[in-house]
Design a protein around this motif. Structure first.
Motif, PDB file in Angstrom:
ATOM      1  N   ASN A  93       0.831  -1.213   0.000  1.00  0.00           N
ATOM      2  CA  ASN A  93       0.000   0.000   0.000  1.00  0.00           C
ATOM      3  C   ASN A  93       0.862   1.258   0.000  1.00  0.00           C
ATOM      4  N   LEU A  94       1.946   1.228   0.782  1.00  0.00           N
ATOM      5  CA  LEU A  94       2.839   2.394   0.821  1.00  0.00           C
ATOM      6  C   LEU A  94       3.486   2.617  -0.553  1.00  0.00           C
ATOM      7  N   CYS A  95       3.889   1.518  -1.196  1.00  0.00           N
ATOM      8  CA  CYS A  95       4.513   1.627  -2.522  1.00  0.00           C
ATOM      9  C   CYS A  95       3.515   2.162  -3.552  1.00  0.00           C
ATOM     10  N   PHE A  96       2.275   1.663  -3.492  1.00  0.00           N
ATOM     11  CA  PHE A  96       1.259   2.153  -4.437  1.00  0.00           C
ATOM     12  C   PHE A  96       1.022   3.657  -4.233  1.00  0.00           C
ATOM     13  N   ASN A  97       1.062   4.106  -2.965  1.00  0.00           N
ATOM     14  CA  ASN A  97       0.899   5.543  -2.693  1.00  0.00           C
ATOM     15  C   ASN A  97       2.020   6.341  -3.351  1.00  0.00           C
ATOM     16  N   VAL A  98       3.244   5.813  -3.254  1.00  0.00           N
ATOM     17  CA  VAL A  98       4.397   6.507  -3.847  1.00  0.00           C
ATOM     18  C   VAL A  98       4.227   6.586  -5.366  1.00  0.00           C
ATOM     19  N   ILE A  99       3.798   5.477  -5.970  1.00  0.00           N
ATOM     20  CA  ILE A  99       3.627   5.454  -7.426  1.00  0.00           C
ATOM     21  C   ILE A  99       2.547   6.450  -7.851  1.00  0.00           C
ATOM     22  N   ARG A 100       1.467   6.478  -7.062  1.00  0.00           N
ATOM     23  CA  ARG A 100       0.382   7.423  -7.380  1.00  0.00           C
ATOM     24  C   ARG A 100       0.889   8.872  -7.324  1.00  0.00           C
ATOM     25  N   SER A 101       1.674   9.164  -6.276  1.00  0.00           N
ATOM     26  CA  SER A 101       2.151  10.549  -6.154  1.00  0.00           C
ATOM     27  C   SER A 101       3.154  10.878  -7.261  1.00  0.00           C
ATOM     28  N   ARG A 102       3.939   9.885  -7.684  1.00  0.00           N
ATOM     29  CA  ARG A 102       4.871  10.095  -8.803  1.00  0.00           C
ATOM     30  C   ARG A 102       4.101  10.426 -10.071  1.00  0.00           C
ATOM     31  N   LYS A 103       3.008   9.663 -10.298  1.00  0.00           N
ATOM     32  CA  LYS A 103       2.210   9.883 -11.514  1.00  0.00           C
ATOM     33  C   LYS A 103       1.609  11.274 -11.488  1.00  0.00           C
ATOM     34  N   THR A 104       1.077  11.666 -10.320  1.00  0.00           N
ATOM     35  CA  THR A 104       0.466  12.990 -10.201  1.00  0.00           C
ATOM     36  C   THR A 104       1.513  14.057 -10.478  1.00  0.00           C
ATOM     37  N   ALA A 105       2.705  13.877  -9.880  1.00  0.00           N
ATOM     38  CA  ALA A 105       3.770  14.870 -10.057  1.00  0.00           C
ATOM     39  C   ALA A 105       4.147  14.966 -11.529  1.00  0.00           C
ATOM     40  N   LYS A 106       4.196  13.793 -12.185  1.00  0.00           N
ATOM     41  CA  LYS A 106       4.593  13.782 -13.596  1.00  0.00           C
ATOM     42  C   LYS A 106       3.532  14.474 -14.462  1.00  0.00           C
ATOM     43  N   GLN A 107       2.266  14.194 -14.134  1.00  0.00           N
ATOM     44  CA  GLN A 107       1.188  14.815 -14.907  1.00  0.00           C
ATOM     45  C   GLN A 107       1.236  16.326 -14.754  1.00  0.00           C
ATOM     46  N   ILE A 108       1.438  16.781 -13.533  1.00  0.00           N
ATOM     47  CA  ILE A 108       1.484  18.230 -13.294  1.00  0.00           C
ATOM     48  C   ILE A 108       2.662  18.830 -14.061  1.00  0.00           C
ATOM     49  N   SER A 109       3.790  18.122 -13.984  1.00  0.00           N
ATOM     50  CA  SER A 109       4.994  18.617 -14.626  1.00  0.00           C
ATOM     51  C   SER A 109       4.809  18.719 -16.147  1.00  0.00           C
ATOM     52  N   ILE A 110       4.243  17.664 -16.747  1.00  0.00           N
ATOM     53  CA  ILE A 110       4.036  17.663 -18.198  1.00  0.00           C
ATOM     54  C   ILE A 110       3.017  18.732 -18.584  1.00  0.00           C
ATOM     55  N   HIS A 111       1.950  18.810 -17.762  1.00  0.00           N
ATOM     56  CA  HIS A 111       0.897  19.773 -18.057  1.00  0.00           C
ATOM     57  C   HIS A 111       1.449  21.200 -17.995  1.00  0.00           C
ATOM     58  N   SER A 112       2.232  21.475 -16.959  1.00  0.00           N
ATOM     59  CA  SER A 112       2.721  22.842 -16.790  1.00  0.00           C
ATOM     60  C   SER A 112       3.754  23.198 -17.859  1.00  0.00           C
ATOM     61  N   ALA A 113       4.435  22.156 -18.402  1.00  0.00           N
ATOM     62  CA  ALA A 113       5.413  22.433 -19.458  1.00  0.00           C
ATOM     63  C   ALA A 113       4.741  22.535 -20.826  1.00  0.00           C
TER      64      ALA A 113
END
Lengths: 204, 211
Positions: A93-113
């Motif tokens: 569960n902790l690992c899945f949380n990390v992956i989810r936050s990575r995906k969110t961060a990546k989406q924000i990063s791509i979107h903002s760029a």
């Protein structure tokens, strides 16, 4: 093949597990039992996190958090499964949380760029195994890269099965799914890996 | 040419290799691997994959990680574990004591409402205009008033909360060590039990009606 149910027979069965005995002793106030549990399970937890996330930098944090959750939730613990199954479920569960936050961060990063690239579902390759070259040879790196490309559930299933010797029933409990689903996940993971690593095992 | 051969069932071969099939299915897979070259080939490839996966090395866990985790398993001091309300109580006590100490060090800057009502502030202003080195009669009277008020507050605080200090002090060092191994609800129970004993012995007279 059926996932263990919390009946009295199952409880008696799992009480034979040495880690379950330690956990029950800890619940009764024996603090040394927890230290022993950490000693017995820490390297496996670190291995699982490293292989699943492919990132050494978060291994310590997640392993520490997992054991802290064991401490906090000890009063709710019931020996309805092997201790490692309960522990790995927390870790997963902790690992899945990390992956989810990575995906969110990546989406924000791509979107903002303002990028047109939309490979949202691909694994985060920038985070993949930066230390692999340091810990093994080229072949080890190739294997870790191939596993990292698997979908999350397949990846966790193959890691639990191959490196943690977990049965289908235990994997099903950790992933909160059925043994049939695990059977299918593992088979699909192996087909993909077989294609990706074809050159490696054919030469051996 | 192999169209008449059944295609290898990778899910079954995979489960067979993991020892997850029942005896009848096991026999079936074994037989097909022996009979059909495609099944045998698929089996060899999966075996090879297992060997390839064995090549994956991982770094060792950090040396100090176990110590960091175990550190969280140390017992907390008894006073902090005793009850949830000990910490706020202690904070309140500190605040009261600070206020009292402040009043003691600055008798002329008191903001006590009772004193304001009795016209003491006006008296203070008069005092400030006189020689501050030698206390006047009015200053002495005000100091006495402050002192009396301070004593009253201390007595009130002790009357409300002093029982806990008395109860905690009544535990021997061995009993404290034993208490530290108990869960919180058990510690609370022991404190209440001891409080009742002290009341019976007449050591404690006034305690709050509820905890």
């Amino acid at each position: 093949m059926v996932a263990p149910t919390p009946n009295s027979d199952a409880v008696e069965k799992y009480k034979q597990d040495e880690d379950v005995q330690l956990m029950l002793r800890f619940c009764d106030g024996d603090r040394a039992a927890f230290d022993k549990l950490v000693e017995r399970n820490l390297s496996n937890v670190c291995g699982l996190v490293y292989r699943f996330l492919g990132n050494q930098s978060q291994v310590d944090d997640i392993a520490q958090e997992a054991f802290l959750r064991v401490l906090k939730n000890a009063h709710r613990y019931k020996p309805e499964a092997k201790f490692s199954t309960w522990l790995y479920r927390i870790v997963a569960n902790l690992c899945f949380n990390v992956i989810r936050s990575r995906k969110t961060a990546k989406q924000i990063s791509i979107h903002s760029a303002g990028s047109e690239d939309s490979k949202f579902d691909l694994p985060d390759e920038t985070q993949q195994n930066p230390d692999a070259g340091l810990v093994g040879d080229e072949r080890s790196k190739r294997v870790s890269e191939a596993v990292a490309k698997l979908p999350e559930n397949q990846r966790l299933a193959i890691i639990l099965n191959k490196y943690e010797d977990k049965s289908y029933a235990e994997i099903a409990e950790i992933l909160d799914t059925t043994t049939m689903a695990v059977k299918s996940l593992l088979s699909r993971a192996r087909v993909t890996l077989r294609e990706q690593l074809e050159g490696y095992f054919k030469n051996d | 040419m192999n169209n008449s051969f059944p295609q290898p069932d990778l899910e079954k071969i995979s489960a067979w290799m993991d020892g997850e099939l029942d005896p009848a299915q096991e026999r079936e897979v074994q037989q097909r691997i022996e009979e059909y070259p495609q099944w045998a080939q698929a089996y060899r490839e999966l075996q090879g994959l297992e060997k390839a996966l064995d090549l994956w090395e991982i770094p060792a866990a950090s040396h100090d990680l176990a110590d960091k985790i175990i550190k969280h398993n140390k017992p907390k001091p008894l006073l902090l574990r005793a009850t949830k309300w000990v910490a706020p109580l202690a904070t309140a006590a500190v605040v009261v004591l600070m206020v009292l100490a402040f009043q003691q060090g600055n008798p002329r800057r008191t903001t006590n409402r009772g004193l304001a009502k009795s016209g003491a502030i006006q008296k203070q202003q008069q005092i400030r205009q006189t020689d501050r080195r030698v206390p006047t009669v009015a200053q002495q009277r005000m100091l006495l008033e402050n002192y009396s008020r301070r004593m009253q507050l201390q007595q009130q605080w002790l009357a409300q909360n002093g029982w806990l200090i008395a109860v905690l002090r009544s535990f021997t060092p061995d009993e404290v060590k034993q208490l530290q191994t108990f869960p919180q609800n058990e510690v609370n129970k022991r404190i209440i039990q001891r409080r009742d004993e002290l009341i019976e012995k007449g050591v404690l007279k006034r305690v709050p009606s509820r905890l």
